[in-house]
Design a protein around this motif. Structure first.
Motif, PDB file in Angstrom:
ATOM      1  N   MET A 449       1.075  -0.921   0.205  1.00 37.48           N
ATOM      2  CA  MET A 449      -0.159  -0.042  -0.148  1.00 37.48           C
ATOM      3  C   MET A 449       0.704   1.342  -0.036  1.00 37.48           C
ATOM      4  N   VAL A 450       2.158   1.462   0.453  1.00 33.85           N
ATOM      5  CA  VAL A 450       3.081   1.960   0.432  1.00 33.85           C
ATOM      6  C   VAL A 450       3.136   2.634  -1.115  1.00 33.85           C
ATOM      7  N   LEU A 451       3.732   1.321  -1.470  1.00 33.09           N
ATOM      8  CA  LEU A 451       4.001   1.737  -2.946  1.00 33.09           C
ATOM      9  C   LEU A 451       2.919   2.224  -4.277  1.00 33.09           C
ATOM     10  N   LEU A 452       1.756   1.388  -3.873  1.00 34.00           N
ATOM     11  CA  LEU A 452       0.761   2.939  -4.227  1.00 34.00           C
ATOM     12  C   LEU A 452       0.277   3.097  -4.036  1.00 34.00           C
ATOM     13  N   ARG A 453       0.341   3.803  -3.208  1.00 37.59           N
ATOM     14  CA  ARG A 453      -0.176   5.187  -3.051  1.00 37.59           C
ATOM     15  C   ARG A 453       0.906   6.532  -3.742  1.00 37.59           C
ATOM     16  N   GLN A 454       2.639   5.683  -3.222  1.00 37.92           N
ATOM     17  CA  GLN A 454       3.119   6.173  -4.233  1.00 37.92           C
ATOM     18  C   GLN A 454       3.343   6.901  -5.407  1.00 37.92           C
ATOM     19  N   SER A 455       2.875   5.225  -6.393  1.00 35.10           N
ATOM     20  CA  SER A 455       2.820   5.341  -7.760  1.00 35.10           C
ATOM     21  C   SER A 455       1.357   5.736  -7.835  1.00 35.10           C
ATOM     22  N   LEU A 456       0.653   5.727  -6.712  1.00 33.22           N
ATOM     23  CA  LEU A 456      -1.098   6.851  -7.570  1.00 33.22           C
ATOM     24  C   LEU A 456      -0.557   8.014  -8.106  1.00 33.22           C
ATOM     25  N   ALA A 457       0.027   8.677  -6.275  1.00 35.64           N
ATOM     26  CA  ALA A 457      -0.052  10.297  -6.125  1.00 35.64           C
ATOM     27  C   ALA A 457       1.056  10.344  -7.934  1.00 35.64           C
ATOM     28  N   THR A 458       1.959   9.562  -7.833  1.00 34.87           N
ATOM     29  CA  THR A 458       2.771  10.727  -8.780  1.00 34.87           C
ATOM     30  C   THR A 458       2.349  10.695 -10.226  1.00 34.87           C
ATOM     31  N   LEU A 459       1.803   9.300 -10.837  1.00 27.77           N
ATOM     32  CA  LEU A 459       0.912   8.882 -12.072  1.00 27.77           C
ATOM     33  C   LEU A 459      -0.315  10.386 -11.944  1.00 27.77           C
ATOM     34  N   LEU A 460      -0.963  10.630 -11.177  1.00 28.59           N
ATOM     35  CA  LEU A 460      -1.807  11.885 -11.342  1.00 28.59           C
ATOM     36  C   LEU A 460      -1.586  12.660 -11.637  1.00 28.59           C
ATOM     37  N   ILE A 461      -0.326  13.320 -10.272  1.00 35.85           N
ATOM     38  CA  ILE A 461      -0.026  14.903 -10.539  1.00 35.85           C
ATOM     39  C   ILE A 461       1.155  14.622 -12.181  1.00 35.85           C
ATOM     40  N   THR A 462       1.675  13.764 -12.696  1.00 39.72           N
ATOM     41  CA  THR A 462       2.138  14.042 -14.022  1.00 39.72           C
ATOM     42  C   THR A 462       1.792  14.381 -14.998  1.00 39.72           C
ATOM     43  N   SER A 463       0.179  13.332 -15.016  1.00 36.10           N
ATOM     44  CA  SER A 463      -0.483  12.784 -16.090  1.00 36.10           C
ATOM     45  C   SER A 463      -0.693  13.816 -16.475  1.00 36.10           C
ATOM     46  N   GLN A 464      -1.229  15.254 -15.219  1.00 38.36           N
ATOM     47  CA  GLN A 464      -2.300  16.303 -15.076  1.00 38.36           C
ATOM     48  C   GLN A 464      -1.473  17.247 -15.491  1.00 38.36           C
ATOM     49  N   ILE A 465      -0.392  17.403 -14.919  1.00 41.31           N
ATOM     50  CA  ILE A 465       1.391  18.250 -15.395  1.00 41.31           C
ATOM     51  C   ILE A 465       1.210  18.429 -16.814  1.00 41.31           C
ATOM     52  N   LEU A 466       1.521  17.324 -17.804  1.00 36.68           N
ATOM     53  CA  LEU A 466       1.704  16.818 -18.976  1.00 36.68           C
ATOM     54  C   LEU A 466       0.185  17.297 -19.947  1.00 36.68           C
ATOM     55  N   ASN A 467      -0.603  17.068 -19.493  1.00 36.63           N
ATOM     56  CA  ASN A 467      -1.820  17.669 -20.040  1.00 36.63           C
ATOM     57  C   ASN A 467      -2.340  18.685 -19.974  1.00 36.63           C
ATOM     58  N   GLN A 468      -2.431  19.190 -19.121  1.00 40.63           N
ATOM     59  CA  GLN A 468      -2.065  20.722 -18.961  1.00 40.63           C
ATOM     60  C   GLN A 468      -0.878  21.477 -20.199  1.00 40.63           C
ATOM     61  N   PHE A 469      -0.075  20.932 -20.158  1.00 44.24           N
ATOM     62  CA  PHE A 469       0.774  21.649 -20.970  1.00 44.24           C
ATOM     63  C   PHE A 469       0.351  21.306 -22.744  1.00 44.24           C
ATOM     64  N   MET A 470      -0.297  20.322 -22.421  1.00 48.26           N
ATOM     65  CA  MET A 470      -0.825  19.951 -24.308  1.00 48.26           C
ATOM     66  C   MET A 470      -2.362  20.238 -24.631  1.00 48.26           C
ATOM     67  N   GLU A 471      -3.090  20.191 -23.509  1.00 48.57           N
ATOM     68  CA  GLU A 471      -4.430  21.385 -23.346  1.00 48.57           C
ATOM     69  C   GLU A 471      -4.132  22.474 -23.780  1.00 48.57           C
ATOM     70  N   ALA A 472      -3.714  23.367 -23.030  1.00 49.53           N
ATOM     71  CA  ALA A 472      -3.951  24.734 -22.460  1.00 49.53           C
ATOM     72  C   ALA A 472      -2.347  25.511 -23.355  1.00 49.53           C
ATOM     73  N   PHE A 473      -1.489  25.352 -23.207  1.00 44.99           N
ATOM     74  CA  PHE A 473      -0.421  25.981 -23.181  1.00 44.99           C
ATOM     75  C   PHE A 473       0.469  25.807 -24.248  1.00 44.99           C
ATOM     76  N   LEU A 474      -0.023  24.684 -24.416  1.00 44.75           N
ATOM     77  CA  LEU A 474       1.338  24.498 -26.101  1.00 44.75           C
ATOM     78  C   LEU A 474       0.291  24.574 -28.023  1.00 44.75           C
ATOM     79  N   PRO A 475      -1.662  24.112 -27.669  1.00 38.02           N
ATOM     80  CA  PRO A 475      -1.923  25.026 -28.911  1.00 38.02           C
ATOM     81  C   PRO A 475      -2.150  26.498 -28.916  1.00 38.02           C
TER      82      PRO A 475
END
Length: 663
Positions: A449-475
């Motif tokens: 569960m420790v690794l699950l929490r860490q992986s979920l947090a990293t996946l969620l934060i990283t994907s949101q940063i990438l999506n904001q870059f691709m959908e807001a700034f880049l266009p």
């Protein structure tokens, strides 16, 4: 009102003494014996090498009366304007219609409007004065989005008669009943058809939507009036989903702060997830039904779907319409799906699994390095594999999306709805597996569960940063670069002459904007965020907080893109969010099973079954089945349509039957 190359069309306006065209503050007014105002609503761009014969023929068909196979619309060729260059495409035409033509078109497409008794009824010209918003000659009765939708419908219904090919283009074959616009699109003669922005209305919408900071709800009625029901329902769902996350976020913050070390104490939060993911989807269906009824799309009959422009096959007779059109054997399509597309999807899933195992090897290496020589740098290194994996996931999702589009196009689906359903299914299966497989493995195989929490947090934060870059700034950045020369020219003209933006330059500026590709990617992003929250947020309660912050910025960035980055899309008269509702409900079922399994893995529950894991598994499966039964029972007991709307719909159906009996 037409180009100089079409005198026969111009004869309909032989008493016209002045004319102008209107785009926001620009007007083209045709003053005849009866005053007619031509409002350019749609732009049609043909390829620069289109023959004059084809242009003359197309303009004639657009302007002719329906009895002659035309659309009875008004059309004018767009001039180059001030500062026009030779490279500017001269074959751009503005299309509009008289007010009476738009009203008759509203009856043809089956628009619903509010009646004097407060009910929503299909508009008819014979009863036009009995509709609440109809005043005088009907000016303002139809929104610009509805007018543009009507014109698009009329253009799409233009049919070939006895022509064997497009004049001047022998390779573009025609046959009786073939859609002219679709043939021109498939052969590259028609570059694009897009609705024009109405600048004053757009300014008002922008100000109330995203330019001022406020905590009020989005102006969904104004969004619907300008962009159509499909867009308004997306933003309505985004807003509803965000507010639905607030209770979970409020619970998650103290839960996260005061339970940091207790990774196993997530039973209560998992139980809350079980109820939450079911209730919000049922409430959304009721809310969307209320919106659809208010906007007149809930009872609207779905129009008969025409073949997609890219659909091809052997020429034959459609048994339903009686028209000639390409026919493609369904058996051949099924062979392509099951012998090519399905193995390809399975191969991609295997590749995703292989990448996941590489990620776990990297994760194990980082953990062992930190355990051997613990330091700040090795502690930081623990997050690097998850970040790399999150970036790789986004890249794989993007690459797979292009492959899925190619395959779905190759399958040669006749209808656009069938094409979209198969594309969505392919993309959802891969994205779900690619994004969540590692989390399921950590939770139920490794049970860390420790690794699950860490992986979920990293996946969620990283994907949101990438999506904001691709959908807001880049266009925004790309669009600014693309329109830099045009904007400088416009600003210079305004500074020197103090005049408003000329019509020709405004249309060409919009023609160069990016084409809006629909809500597919937006709903896909919300689907994945819903999965992160409903499946595993019990081990990382801040997930709901992060998704709320993401959705708030998403509202503003999407609103800005709709108003200033993309071309204005045609209205999509939707009554709900379509197949995405089923996707979210399927995710909620998976969430019930996942949260029950996580509860079963918690030490608190295991303490009740110290000697038998089989009894624990059986009890967990039994509770999971009971909760699923409760979920489906709740879905059955909560009506999808509110009672007062059901009564109004039943009353309208009763009145229609009574009127039919009298006839």
């Amino acid at each position: 009102l037409t180009s100089e190359s079409e005198p026969s069309h111009a004869s309909r306006f032989n008493e016209c003494t002045t004319f102008t065209a209107r785009l926001s503050h620009h007007k083209i007014t045709c003053v005849c014996l009866t005053s007619t105002i031509f409002t350019p609503l749609v732009a049609v761009e043909l390829a620069s090498d289109t023959s004059e014969e084809a242009i003359k023929w197309l303009l004639s068909r657009i302007g002719d009366k329906p009895q002659s196979g035309g659309a009875d619309l008004l059309v004018e060729q767009l001039g180059l304007g001030v500062g026009g260059q030779e490279k500017d495409n001269p074959h751009i035409f503005l299309v509009g219609a008289t007010r009476q033509r738009l009203l008759s078109g509203a009856e043809e497409v089956g628009l619903f409007k509010e009646y004097n008794d407060g009910s929503m009824r299909g508009f008819t010209c014979a009863n036009k004065h009995n509709f609440t918003e109809f005043r005088g000659d009907g000016d303002g009765f139809l929104s610009t989005a509805e007018c543009q939708y009507i014109i698009k419908h009329e253009l799409d219904t233009l049919r070939a008669q006895d022509e064997t090919h497009v004049p001047g283009h022998s390779q573009a074959r025609l046959y009786p009943g073939k859609s002219i616009v679709r043939r021109l699109q498939s052969k590259g003669i028609l570059v694009q058809v897009f609705p024009l922005h109405e600048q004053e209305e757009l300014k008002r919408l922008s100000f109330s939507w995203y330019q001022r900071a406020n905590v009020s709800l989005q102006p969904l009625d104004a969004v619907r009036r300008y962009f159509g029901e499909g867009q308004a329902l997306y933003f309505g769902f985004l807003e509803f989903f965000t507010f639905a996350l607030v209770p979970m976020a409020l619970i998650g913050v103290p839960y996260y702060l005061f339970d940091w070390e207790g990774y196993d104490k997530y039973v209560i939060f998992a139980g809350f997830n079980l109820v939450w993911c079911t209730v919000i989807l049922e409430l959304w269906k009721r809310y969307s039904a209320s919106l659809a009824y208010r906007w007149g799309t809930l009872s609207r009959k779905k129009a008969f779907e025409e073949p997609r422009p890219g659909f091809h096959g052997v020429l034959g007779l459609n048994p339903v319409t009686g028209r000639q059109e390409p026919l493609y054997p369904n058996a051949k399509r099924q062979l392509r799906i099951y012998l090519v597309s399905l193995p390809f999807v399975l191969l991609c899933l295997y590749l995703s699994l292989y990448v996941m195992m590489i990620y776990f090897q990297m994760e194990g290496w980082a953990i062992s390095l930190h355990e051997d020589e613990p330091s700040f740098w090795t502690g930081t290194l623990l997050f690097i594999p998850s970040i790399i994996y999150a970036v790789v996931i986004e890249m794989m999702n993007l690459a797979y999306r292009y492959a899925a589009e190619f395959l779905t196009e190759w399958e040669n689906h006749r209808l656009e709805s069938s094409y979209q359903n198969h594309l969505i299914l392919k993309v959802l299966v891969f994205n779900f597996f690619n994004c969540f497989a590692s989390l399921f493995y950590i939770a139920f195989v490794m049970q860390d569960m420790v690794l699950l929490r860490q992986s979920l947090a990293t996946l969620l934060i990283t994907s949101q940063i990438l999506n904001q870059f691709m959908e807001a700034f880049l266009p925004y950045w790309l669009q600014r670069r693309r329109n830099k020369k045009m904007l400088r020219k416009v600003q210079k003209r305004r500074a020197l002459e103090g005049q408003e933006l000329p019509l020709a330059e405004q249309v060409r500026l919009e023609a160069d904007m990016s084409t809006y590709l629909g809500t597919f990617d937006d709903y896909l992003e919300l689907f994945l965020l819903f999965g992160y929250v409903s499946l595993f947020s019990c081990v990382y309660p801040l997930a709901a907080v992060l998704v709320v912050l993401n959705n708030v910025t998403e509202v503003y960035s999407d609103a800005f893109k709709m108003c200033h980055v993309f071309k204005r899309p045609f209205s999509d008269p939707a009554a709900n969010i379509g197949v995405w509702q089923l996707a979210f409900e399927a995710m909620s079922v998976i969430a019930v099973v996942t949260n029950c399994a996580l509860i079963g893995l918690s030490p608190q529950v295991k303490a009740f079954f110290p000697d038998s894991e089989i009894r624990l598994i059986l009890w967990t499966a039994a509770i999971e089945h009971v909760l699923l039964a409760f979920k489906f029972m709740l879905s059955f007991l909560i009506p999808d349509v509110p009672k007062h709307i059901q009564i109004k719909l039943a009353r309208l159906e009763f009145e229609s039957l009574e009127a039919l009996k009298k006839k």
